[in-house]
Design a protein around this motif. Structure first.
Motif, PDB file in Angstrom:
ATOM      1  N   ILE A 106      38.148  18.658  -1.243  1.00 53.23           N
ATOM      2  CA  ILE A 106      37.297  19.665  -1.881  1.00 53.23           C
ATOM      3  C   ILE A 106      37.432  20.968  -1.104  1.00 53.23           C
ATOM      4  O   ILE A 106      37.259  20.985   0.109  1.00 53.23           O
ATOM      5  CB  ILE A 106      35.814  19.227  -1.890  1.00 53.23           C
ATOM      6  N   VAL A 107      37.755  22.038  -1.808  1.00 56.16           N
ATOM      7  CA  VAL A 107      37.915  23.357  -1.193  1.00 56.16           C
ATOM      8  C   VAL A 107      36.865  24.286  -1.787  1.00 56.16           C
ATOM      9  O   VAL A 107      36.844  24.527  -3.004  1.00 56.16           O
ATOM     10  CB  VAL A 107      39.341  23.909  -1.424  1.00 56.16           C
ATOM     11  N   GLU A 108      35.991  24.794  -0.935  1.00 57.61           N
ATOM     12  CA  GLU A 108      34.944  25.717  -1.366  1.00 57.61           C
ATOM     13  C   GLU A 108      35.529  27.118  -1.555  1.00 57.61           C
ATOM     14  O   GLU A 108      36.317  27.584  -0.729  1.00 57.61           O
ATOM     15  CB  GLU A 108      33.835  25.798  -0.306  1.00 57.61           C
ATOM     16  N   VAL A 109      35.124  27.760  -2.642  1.00 54.15           N
ATOM     17  CA  VAL A 109      35.500  29.147  -2.909  1.00 54.15           C
ATOM     18  C   VAL A 109      34.193  29.915  -3.027  1.00 54.15           C
ATOM     19  O   VAL A 109      33.352  29.598  -3.871  1.00 54.15           O
ATOM     20  CB  VAL A 109      36.334  29.263  -4.200  1.00 54.15           C
ATOM     21  N   GLU A 110      34.019  30.916  -2.168  1.00 52.73           N
ATOM     22  CA  GLU A 110      32.720  31.581  -2.046  1.00 52.73           C
ATOM     23  C   GLU A 110      32.824  33.098  -2.108  1.00 52.73           C
ATOM     24  O   GLU A 110      33.877  33.674  -1.859  1.00 52.73           O
ATOM     25  CB  GLU A 110      32.078  31.231  -0.700  1.00 52.73           C
ATOM     26  N   SER A 111      31.671  33.696  -2.383  1.00 49.35           N
ATOM     27  CA  SER A 111      31.460  35.120  -2.176  1.00 49.35           C
ATOM     28  C   SER A 111      30.510  35.214  -0.996  1.00 49.35           C
ATOM     29  O   SER A 111      29.337  34.836  -1.104  1.00 49.35           O
ATOM     30  CB  SER A 111      30.824  35.775  -3.398  1.00 49.35           C
ATOM     31  N   HIS A 112      31.000  35.661   0.132  1.00 48.03           N
ATOM     32  CA  HIS A 112      30.151  35.783   1.314  1.00 48.03           C
ATOM     33  C   HIS A 112      29.114  36.891   1.131  1.00 48.03           C
ATOM     34  O   HIS A 112      27.998  36.781   1.621  1.00 48.03           O
ATOM     35  CB  HIS A 112      30.990  36.004   2.572  1.00 48.03           C
ATOM     36  N   ALA A 113      29.484  37.947   0.433  1.00 47.96           N
ATOM     37  CA  ALA A 113      28.553  39.055   0.220  1.00 47.96           C
ATOM     38  C   ALA A 113      27.333  38.589  -0.574  1.00 47.96           C
ATOM     39  O   ALA A 113      26.208  38.990  -0.300  1.00 47.96           O
ATOM     40  CB  ALA A 113      29.251  40.202  -0.501  1.00 47.96           C
ATOM     41  N   LEU A 114      27.548  37.714  -1.563  1.00 53.91           N
ATOM     42  CA  LEU A 114      26.441  37.204  -2.373  1.00 53.91           C
ATOM     43  C   LEU A 114      25.863  35.902  -1.811  1.00 53.91           C
ATOM     44  O   LEU A 114      24.838  35.430  -2.297  1.00 53.91           O
ATOM     45  CB  LEU A 114      26.911  36.948  -3.812  1.00 53.91           C
ATOM     46  N   GLU A 115      26.544  35.325  -0.814  1.00 51.63           N
ATOM     47  CA  GLU A 115      26.173  34.039  -0.246  1.00 51.63           C
ATOM     48  C   GLU A 115      26.059  32.971  -1.322  1.00 51.63           C
ATOM     49  O   GLU A 115      25.083  32.219  -1.399  1.00 51.63           O
ATOM     50  CB  GLU A 115      24.866  34.158   0.561  1.00 51.63           C
ATOM     51  N   LYS A 116      27.105  32.910  -2.184  1.00 52.25           N
ATOM     52  CA  LYS A 116      27.126  31.948  -3.290  1.00 52.25           C
ATOM     53  C   LYS A 116      28.488  31.272  -3.362  1.00 52.25           C
ATOM     54  O   LYS A 116      29.516  31.879  -3.099  1.00 52.25           O
ATOM     55  CB  LYS A 116      26.848  32.650  -4.627  1.00 52.25           C
ATOM     56  N   THR A 117      28.442  29.984  -3.745  1.00 52.27           N
ATOM     57  CA  THR A 117      29.675  29.252  -4.023  1.00 52.27           C
ATOM     58  C   THR A 117      30.093  29.561  -5.450  1.00 52.27           C
ATOM     59  O   THR A 117      29.287  29.418  -6.375  1.00 52.27           O
ATOM     60  CB  THR A 117      29.464  27.731  -3.839  1.00 52.27           C
TER      61      THR A 117
END
Length: 124
Positions: A106-117
């Protein structure tokens, strides 16, 4: 004598071409597994919202993956693969560079700026 040589040359060329044709078949079947279609994942950023939002997406090991991003502001997607990847996008609609993942998991893809997966890539 010339006819005999011409006939022999024709046979050699025909057999040689047939041999080349047979060599292509195993290569074609072997490369079929690596010629997977690109998995395109549509991502939309609107304010503090992102779609998809944590969805699991199945991809194959080595399958090309690309994100088509539509956004109201520039930003960055962080792919927690090995090696990790940071993919910048601009305001508007843009298709990000294609990448692959070579290990199952499983590879997480995130937006760090929004703190959302954004998505979880289920690599099989």
């Amino acid at each position: 004598m010339r006819r005999a040589i011409a006939a022999l040359a024709l046979v050699v060329c025909t057999v040689g071409l047939a041999g080349c044709g047979d060599d292509d078949k195993p290569g074609d079947s072997g490369s079929g597994g690596s010629d997977q279609p690109t998995k395109t994942i549509d991502v939309t950023f609107s304010g503090d919202d992102v779609t998809p939002n944590g969805d699991r997406v199945e991809v194959a090991v080595g399958q090309p993956i690309e994100f088509k991003v539509t956004s109201d502001a520039a930003g960055e997607i962080h792919v927690h693969s090995d090696p990790e990847q940071e993919l910048a996008y601009t305001k508007g609609t843009v298709t990000l560079p294609t990448f692959t993942i070579d290990k199952p998991g499983i590879v997480e893809v995130e937006s760090h700026a929004l703190e959302k997966t954004i998505v979880q890539l289920e690599v099989k």
